[in-house]
Design a protein around this motif. Structure first.
Motif, short mmCIF file in Angstrom:
data_model
loop_
_atom_site.label_atom_id
_atom_site.label_comp_id
_atom_site.label_asym_id
_atom_site.label_seq_id
_atom_site.Cartn_x
_atom_site.Cartn_y
_atom_site.Cartn_z
N THR A 163 0.84 -1.20 0.00
CA THR A 163 0.00 0.00 0.00
C THR A 163 0.87 1.25 0.00
OG1 THR A 163 -0.13 0.18 2.42
CG2 THR A 163 -1.77 -1.21 1.34
N ARG A 164 0.32 2.32 -0.54
CA ARG A 164 1.05 3.59 -0.57
C ARG A 164 1.40 4.06 0.85
NH1 ARG A 164 2.17 7.91 -3.70
NH2 ARG A 164 1.36 6.80 -5.52
N ARG A 165 0.47 3.92 1.78
CA ARG A 165 0.73 4.39 3.14
C ARG A 165 1.94 3.69 3.76
NH1 ARG A 165 -0.93 2.30 8.20
NH2 ARG A 165 -0.91 3.87 9.87
N ALA A 166 2.01 2.37 3.61
CA ALA A 166 3.12 1.63 4.19
C ALA A 166 4.43 1.99 3.50
CB ALA A 166 2.87 0.13 4.10
N CYS A 167 4.38 2.16 2.18
CA CYS A 167 5.59 2.54 1.46
C CYS A 167 6.08 3.92 1.90
CB CYS A 167 5.33 2.55 -0.05
SG CYS A 167 4.93 0.93 -0.76
N GLU A 168 5.17 4.84 2.07
CA GLU A 168 5.56 6.20 2.44
C GLU A 168 6.23 6.25 3.81
OE1 GLU A 168 1.94 8.41 2.14
OE2 GLU A 168 2.31 8.99 0.04
N ARG A 169 5.63 5.56 4.79
CA ARG A 169 6.19 5.70 6.13
C ARG A 169 7.53 4.99 6.27
NH1 ARG A 169 1.93 2.46 10.11
NH2 ARG A 169 2.13 0.39 9.17
N ILE A 170 7.72 3.86 5.58
CA ILE A 170 9.03 3.21 5.68
C ILE A 170 10.07 3.99 4.87
CG2 ILE A 170 8.89 1.61 3.72
CD1 ILE A 170 10.21 0.85 7.28
N ALA A 171 9.65 4.63 3.79
CA ALA A 171 10.58 5.46 3.02
C ALA A 171 11.04 6.65 3.85
CB ALA A 171 9.92 5.93 1.72
N HIS A 172 10.13 7.31 4.55
CA HIS A 172 10.52 8.42 5.43
C HIS A 172 11.51 7.94 6.48
CE1 HIS A 172 8.18 11.82 4.07
NE2 HIS A 172 7.10 11.06 3.96
N GLU A 173 11.25 6.76 7.02
CA GLU A 173 12.15 6.20 8.02
C GLU A 173 13.56 6.05 7.45
OE1 GLU A 173 12.69 4.53 11.93
OE2 GLU A 173 11.12 5.71 10.98
N ALA A 174 13.65 5.50 6.25
CA ALA A 174 14.95 5.26 5.63
C ALA A 174 15.67 6.57 5.34
CB ALA A 174 14.76 4.47 4.34
N ILE A 187 17.00 1.80 -3.00
CA ILE A 187 15.68 1.18 -2.96
C ILE A 187 15.77 -0.21 -3.60
CG2 ILE A 187 13.26 1.38 -3.64
CD1 ILE A 187 13.90 4.44 -4.08
N ALA A 188 15.38 -1.24 -2.85
CA ALA A 188 15.38 -2.60 -3.37
C ALA A 188 13.99 -2.92 -3.93
CB ALA A 188 15.75 -3.59 -2.28
N ASP A 218 19.20 5.83 -5.26
CA ASP A 218 19.19 5.00 -6.44
C ASP A 218 18.30 3.80 -6.16
OD1 ASP A 218 20.92 3.63 -4.69
OD2 ASP A 218 21.94 2.67 -6.36
N HIS A 219 18.03 3.01 -7.18
CA HIS A 219 17.21 1.81 -6.97
C HIS A 219 17.80 0.67 -7.77
CE1 HIS A 219 15.16 2.40 -10.91
NE2 HIS A 219 15.23 3.69 -10.61
N GLN A 220 17.69 -0.54 -7.20
CA GLN A 220 18.28 -1.72 -7.82
C GLN A 220 17.35 -2.92 -7.69
OE1 GLN A 220 22.35 -2.66 -6.93
NE2 GLN A 220 22.94 -0.52 -6.59
N HIS A 221 17.41 -3.81 -8.67
CA HIS A 221 16.68 -5.06 -8.56
C HIS A 221 17.29 -5.90 -7.43
CE1 HIS A 221 15.68 -4.53 -13.09
NE2 HIS A 221 14.75 -3.97 -12.33
N ILE A 222 16.45 -6.60 -6.72
CA ILE A 222 16.86 -7.35 -5.54
C ILE A 222 17.98 -8.34 -5.84
CG2 ILE A 222 14.88 -8.89 -5.92
CD1 ILE A 222 16.53 -8.24 -2.51
N ASP A 223 17.92 -9.03 -6.98
CA ASP A 223 18.94 -10.03 -7.28
C ASP A 223 20.29 -9.37 -7.58
OD1 ASP A 223 17.67 -8.93 -9.48
OD2 ASP A 223 17.61 -10.79 -10.65
N ALA A 224 20.26 -8.27 -8.34
CA ALA A 224 21.51 -7.56 -8.62
C ALA A 224 22.07 -6.94 -7.35
CB ALA A 224 21.27 -6.48 -9.68
N VAL A 240 16.44 0.44 1.67
CA VAL A 240 15.04 0.33 2.07
C VAL A 240 14.37 -0.72 1.21
CG1 VAL A 240 14.31 2.24 0.54
CG2 VAL A 240 12.91 1.60 2.53
N ALA A 241 13.59 -1.58 1.84
CA ALA A 241 13.02 -2.73 1.13
C ALA A 241 11.68 -3.11 1.71
CB ALA A 241 13.98 -3.92 1.21
N GLU A 242 10.86 -3.73 0.85
CA GLU A 242 9.60 -4.30 1.38
C GLU A 242 9.94 -5.51 2.25
OE1 GLU A 242 7.85 -7.43 0.16
OE2 GLU A 242 9.92 -7.86 -0.35
N ASN A 243 8.92 -6.11 2.81
CA ASN A 243 9.08 -7.06 3.90
C ASN A 243 10.01 -8.24 3.57
OD1 ASN A 243 8.65 -8.48 6.28
ND2 ASN A 243 6.44 -8.28 6.22
N MET A 244 9.67 -9.01 2.57
CA MET A 244 10.45 -10.21 2.29
C MET A 244 11.85 -9.87 1.77
SD MET A 244 9.48 -13.70 0.26
CE MET A 244 9.21 -12.97 -1.35
#
Length: 341
Positions: A163-174, A187-188, A218-224, A240-244
């Protein structure tokens, strides 16, 4: 004389080596606090895990959860939920129940080699900021029920939630953390395949980045990114990354920095924080007197830093620095959650 600082901190020993490492961390905090007479800590012991099952018939009794409501923060030991009797073995773990109840959306996991350890990446000094409430993990992404289901015995499916809300608050944290460090965020994501879910995560993080012009992004694919971490882990600052993805990357970076067994971790919301080392319960070594408590000690140090921000008490940060200097003299500070209010 300085204004008194009175803290109430919960102690949840957990399973396996938990009853060894958690009291060790509390003892270290008590020793560091002893030279600050204006600070008083009240420890409240609360049962979880096998101890709670034996007494209350469940691993996370309602009385424990109710007691946490009145505490400033707490230290959670590891749990060995795989050894719980049914139905508890198949249900949400004690740590998961606590995180969900208090909306602990941020999981802060530093990775930095300690003095005297052998590390694959000895100069690594980074922080993985992991979104802790959504993604593909079925124990976190639904209000009711599980995000996993089987329409037939031979077909298993999972629902990922972003969700946008969860993405926003963890991004601010980072970005807040990066602003106090080397001012760089990676960003992963895996938006080349998971275009809508991790694509949303990437795009929202980039939108938040515009509010922090002093921080490069910057942003990168998780595998790279995983490959780059192995090759040049010391070139990253905050990831900064989503949960998994955050779970996978923080386990990797913890091992690259020495061992996941000595990796600290902090879970937090806007108003609560919980120290919980990244390692598990290690039941095969419980009671042998060989468990290393450093991960729980450093997690507790991060908890004190968080409390210093929440209560605007610099003395808590001083105590945290004393503990960190003793654990790894000459190293840079471990950064923690900066959104407490």
């Amino acid at each position: 004389m300085s204004e008194p600082v009175l803290l109430s901190i919960g102690v949840l020993l957990g399973d396996g080596i938990g009853p060894e490492v958690v009291p060790a961390a509390a003892s270290v905090i008590d020793a560091a606090v002893a030279v600050h007479p204006e600070v008083a800590i009240t420890w409240q012991r609360l049962p979880i895990g096998h101890e709670a099952i034996a007494t209350y018939g469940e691993p996370i009794p309602p009385t424990t959860l109710a007691a946490l409501d009145d505490l400033d923060a707490w230290i959670l030991g590891p749990h060995d939920s795989a050894s719980y009797p049914q139905p508890w073995r198949s249900q949400l773990t004690p740590g998961g129940t606590i995180r969900k109840r208090f909306d602990m959306f941020a999981n802060i996991r530093p990775a930095r080699a300690l003095t005297g350890t052998t590390a694959v990446s000895p100069t690594m000094d980074l922080v993985v900021v992991r979104e802790n409430t959504e993604g593909l993990y079925a124990d976190r992404n639904m209000h009711v029920g599980s995000g996993e289901f089987m329409p037939t015995p031979d077909v298993a499916m999972a629902v990922g939630v972003v969700t946008r809300r969860a993405c926003e608050r963890i991004a601010h944290e980072a970005f807040r953390i990066a602003r106090s460090r080397r001012r760089s965020v990676t960003i992963a994501h895996k938006a080349n395949v998971l275009t809508m879910t991790t694509g949303l995560f990437r795009d929202v993080c980039l939108e938040v980045a515009e509010q922090y012009p002093e921080v490069s992004v910057d942003h990168q694919h998780i595998d790279a990114l995983a490959a780059h971490l192995v090759r040049r882990g010391d070139s990253f600052d905050v990831i900064v990354a989503e949960n998994m993805f955050g779970d996978l990357l923080s386990d990797l970076t913890g091992e690259l920095a020495g061992s996941i067994g000595i990796a600290p971790s902090l879970n937090s919301s806007e108003t609560r924080a919980m120290a919980q080392a990244a390692h598990g319960a290690a039941p095969d070594t419980a009671g042998l007197g060989i468990a290393n408590p450093i991960a729980t000690i450093l997690s507790s140090m991060m908890l004190l830093r968080w409390l210093s921000i929440k209560h605007d008490r610099s003395v808590c940060a001083e105590i945290a620095s004393t503990i960190e200097d003793a654990a790894s003299p000459g190293k840079h500070r471990v950064t923690v959650n900066r959104t407490a209010s």
